[in-house]
Design a protein around this motif. Structure first.
Motif: not given
Length: 121
Positions: A30-34, A47-51, A102-104
């Motif tokens: 249930s996370a915002y992002g991976m 860091f490699v990639a996020r979604i 929900a941040t970058t």
């Protein structure tokens, strides 16, 4: 409880391809992002990639753009990292991570155990 489990690592020759998978369960599902990170011997984790789970917005590190692609399957709660044109410098332990904000930022809350990727020259 197990929350993130990576698989798909291995040994591949330079120029080859691998697809990493990350299965999310529990709170991680249930996370915002991976994201995918990696850590090579003697180096800091990078860091490699996020979604994002919801709209599938992605971002990739400059070092892997055009070669790696992150994707997700919401129904299966799986995240993938397709790695093409692999180079010896891609050798590292690859980690799957989940975040709730929900941040970058690169501050992730849950981490998997990692899977080894070795690229031979």
């Amino acid at each position: 409880q197990v929350q993130l489990v990576e698989s798909g690592g291995g040994l591949v020759q330079a120029g080859g391809s691998l697809r990493l998978s990350c299965a999310a369960s529990g709170r991680a599902s249930s996370a915002y992002g991976m994201a995918w990170f990696r850590q090579a011997p003697g180096k800091e984790r990078e860091f490699v990639a996020r979604i994002t789970w919801s709209v599938g917005a992605t971002a990739h590190a400059d070092s892997v753009k055009g070669r790696f692609s992150i994707s997700r399957d919401n129904a299966k709660k799986m995240v993938y990292l397709q790695m093409n044109s692999l180079k010896p410098e891609d050798t590292a332990v690859y980690y799957c991570a989940a975040k709730f904000s929900a941040t970058t930022s690169y501050d992730y809350d849950i981490w998997g155990q990692g899977t080894q990727v070795t690229v031979s020259s």
